[in-house]
Write a protein that holds these residues in place. Structure first.
Motif, PDB file in Angstrom:
ATOM      1  N   LEU A  38       4.245   3.924  -9.582  1.00 36.16           N
ATOM      2  CA  LEU A  38       3.040   3.201  -9.188  1.00 36.16           C
ATOM      3  C   LEU A  38       2.008   4.134  -8.557  1.00 36.16           C
ATOM      4  N   ALA A  80      -1.853   4.225  -9.677  1.00 36.82           N
ATOM      5  CA  ALA A  80      -3.007   4.143  -8.778  1.00 36.82           C
ATOM      6  C   ALA A  80      -3.946   5.316  -8.979  1.00 36.82           C
ATOM      7  N   SER A  81      -3.385   6.514  -9.172  1.00 33.17           N
ATOM      8  CA  SER A  81      -4.220   7.699  -9.385  1.00 33.17           C
ATOM      9  C   SER A  81      -4.991   7.596 -10.702  1.00 33.17           C
ATOM     10  N   ARG A 132       0.829  -1.202   0.000  1.00 30.02           N
ATOM     11  CA  ARG A 132       0.000   0.000   0.000  1.00 30.02           C
ATOM     12  C   ARG A 132       0.868   1.259   0.000  1.00 30.02           C
ATOM     13  N   ARG A 160      -9.291  -0.707 -11.865  1.00 26.09           N
ATOM     14  CA  ARG A 160      -8.840  -1.382 -10.652  1.00 26.09           C
ATOM     15  C   ARG A 160      -7.374  -1.765 -10.796  1.00 26.09           C
ATOM     16  N   LEU A 161      -6.634  -1.674  -9.686  1.00 19.08           N
ATOM     17  CA  LEU A 161      -5.204  -1.999  -9.649  1.00 19.08           C
ATOM     18  C   LEU A 161      -4.978  -3.066  -8.587  1.00 19.08           C
ATOM     19  N   ARG A 162      -4.269  -4.116  -8.990  1.00 16.71           N
ATOM     20  CA  ARG A 162      -3.956  -5.194  -8.053  1.00 16.71           C
ATOM     21  C   ARG A 162      -2.452  -5.449  -8.076  1.00 16.71           C
ATOM     22  N   LEU A 209       2.175   2.855  -3.306  1.00 12.20           N
ATOM     23  CA  LEU A 209       1.219   3.617  -4.110  1.00 12.20           C
ATOM     24  C   LEU A 209       1.136   5.068  -3.661  1.00 12.20           C
ATOM     25  N   ALA A 253      -7.873   5.034 -10.387  1.00  5.89           N
ATOM     26  CA  ALA A 253      -8.996   5.573  -9.621  1.00  5.89           C
ATOM     27  C   ALA A 253      -9.773   6.589 -10.450  1.00  5.89           C
TER      28      ALA A 253
END
Length: 436
Positions: A400, A404-405, A382, A413-415, A385, A408
């Protein structure tokens, strides 16, 4: 102060003119009705006085002369009475009666000018007697005029009271607008708190909601600007200091040591360029997008992004498929893919393999990038990010975070998953473009 084009002025003018016109029409109608009713009432008064005189004379049994000998005994002050016989002889007259004959040729109402003054007369015949009652027309006119003046004064007072009430009601109704104006004019430019709406102003709710939405966007933009400034200060400080130090070392040394200092300065320059590129990508991502063209299929975008990494180990393997196009702007999709691939290349061993795959599940079209690097401990997944976070390898800490931004923002979706054989699996999923 009320401006000519303000909403308050328009309401006051509209309501004021409407009420004035309504009261004017009401005044004209009431004046005519009151004049007619008062005229009828005065005529009934004349007729009643004549009938009463005739009844008194008939009921008394006395001669008409004796019955009306005392003028004070005549009914209704201000009315002149005359009693005559059918032959025309005047038997009695009340005090104040004008000279001349009051009795009209026929029973009923009429007007006659006597002694230079107009009189309203009512005549009635009872047996051999004829009774006439008369009233000055000028007196009736003055009475009607006084009543009209009283009526107009009452209506004007009512109109002024109505206008005052309208002024108060409009001011009270527009108080929420004044409250919004005060909130907007007294707050600082950086104050993005939501506006409050006074109770009973439901019509302003859509506008206040739009303003609050705009304020929220402005707040996010200000936050992103501060974060970008902080990132610039943080990311540029270290490489600039390193470049300066190595250049100083190269200046005071020579030979191999100077070469090593210049090489280190060059590496710091490369790191500075990478930081600037990431920060510019972040700034572009933070801007409000316009109408973007549809994004090509994921496989086509991935192949194009791979061409931006020529001659870099390890080996890249692009799987078949990926014909679904994501419902997102192509520019943002490319930035996300580029950052994920750059992260995989930097953390994979020299002879490692980077696998790029495509799949569709959970209603999304997915791009997966798997490397053979050390992976990321779950406790730190976490944190990587977050903007500006630095790993143990001295990475920029923005790649990264930008991914993530973007995910969103585009509804994706990011995994992040550690692979059992070793390495990191990054999955990017977007709704397909044909889902809308």
């Amino acid at each position: 102060m009320i401006h000519a084009r303000s909403l308050r002025a328009r309401l006051l003018w509209a309501l004021g003119l409407g009420l004035s016109l309504l009261w004017l029409l009401l005044a004209i109608w009431l004046h005519g009705e009151t004049r007619d009713r008062l005229s009828d009432m005065l005529d009934h008064r004349l007729a009643a006085s004549a009938r009463m005189v005739a009844s008194l004379i008939t009921a008394s049994g006395a001669t008409p002369k004796q019955a009306v000998d005392n003028p004070d005994d005549m009914p209704f002050q201000g009315i002149a009475c005359e009693v005559s016989v059918l032959r025309g002889e005047i038997l009695a007259r009340s005090a104040g009666a004008p000279p001349g004959e009051l009795v009209l040729p026929q029973d009923g109402f009429g007007e006659r000018r006597l002694d230079g003054e107009a009189w309203r007369i009512y005549t009635i015949t009872e047996g051999d007697l004829r009774v006439a009652s008369a009233e000055r027309v000028s007196g009736r006119t003055r009475f009607l005029h006084r009543m009209a003046v009283m009526l107009m004064v009452t209506l004007v007072a009512g109109l002024l009271a109505s206008l005052a009430l309208v002024w108060w009601a409009v001011g009270r109704a527009l108080r929420p607008v004044s409250s919004l104006h005060k909130q907007l004019t007294t707050r600082d430019l950086e104050d993005t708190r939501p506006l409050t709406l006074a109770p009973g102003a439901g019509e302003l709710a859509p506008m206040v909601a739009s303003l609050n939405h705009w304020l929220a966007q402005s707040g996010r933009a200000l936050t992103r600007e501060r974060e970008l400034t902080d990132n610039l200060a943080h990311e540029l400080r270290t490489p600039l200091a390193a470049i300066r130090t190595q250049l100083q070392v190269a200046r005071i040394t020579s030979g191999e040591q100077a070469e090593r200092a210049l090489a280190a300065a060059e590496q710091a320059t490369v790191r500075l360029g990478g930081s600037l590129e990431q920060l510019l990508a972040l700034a572009r991502e933070d801007r409000v997008p316009g109408e973007a063209p549809p994004c090509p299929p994921l496989a086509e975008v991935a192949a194009s992004v791979l061409e931006e990494f020529p001659g870099q180990d390890p080996r890249r393997e692009l799987a078949e498929g990926g014909q679904s196009a994501p419902l997102a702007p192509e520019g943002l999709v490319r930035i996300a893919m580029r950052n994920v691939l750059d992260n995989a290349l930097r953390h994979s061993p020299r002879l490692g393999v980077i696998s790029i795959g495509f799949e569709e599940r959970d209603g999304l079209c997915w791009l997966t990038v798997a490397d053979q690097g050390p992976g990321i401990p779950e406790a730190r997944q976490r944190r990587v990010l977050d903007r500006g976070w630095h790993g143990h390898d001295g990475g920029h800490g923005l790649g990264l975070a930008i991914v993530a931004s973007i995910m969103a923002r585009t509804g994706g979706r990011l995994r992040l998953e550690n692979r059992p054989p070793g390495g990191l699996l990054v999955s990017l999923g977007w709704p397909p473009a044909d889902s809308d």
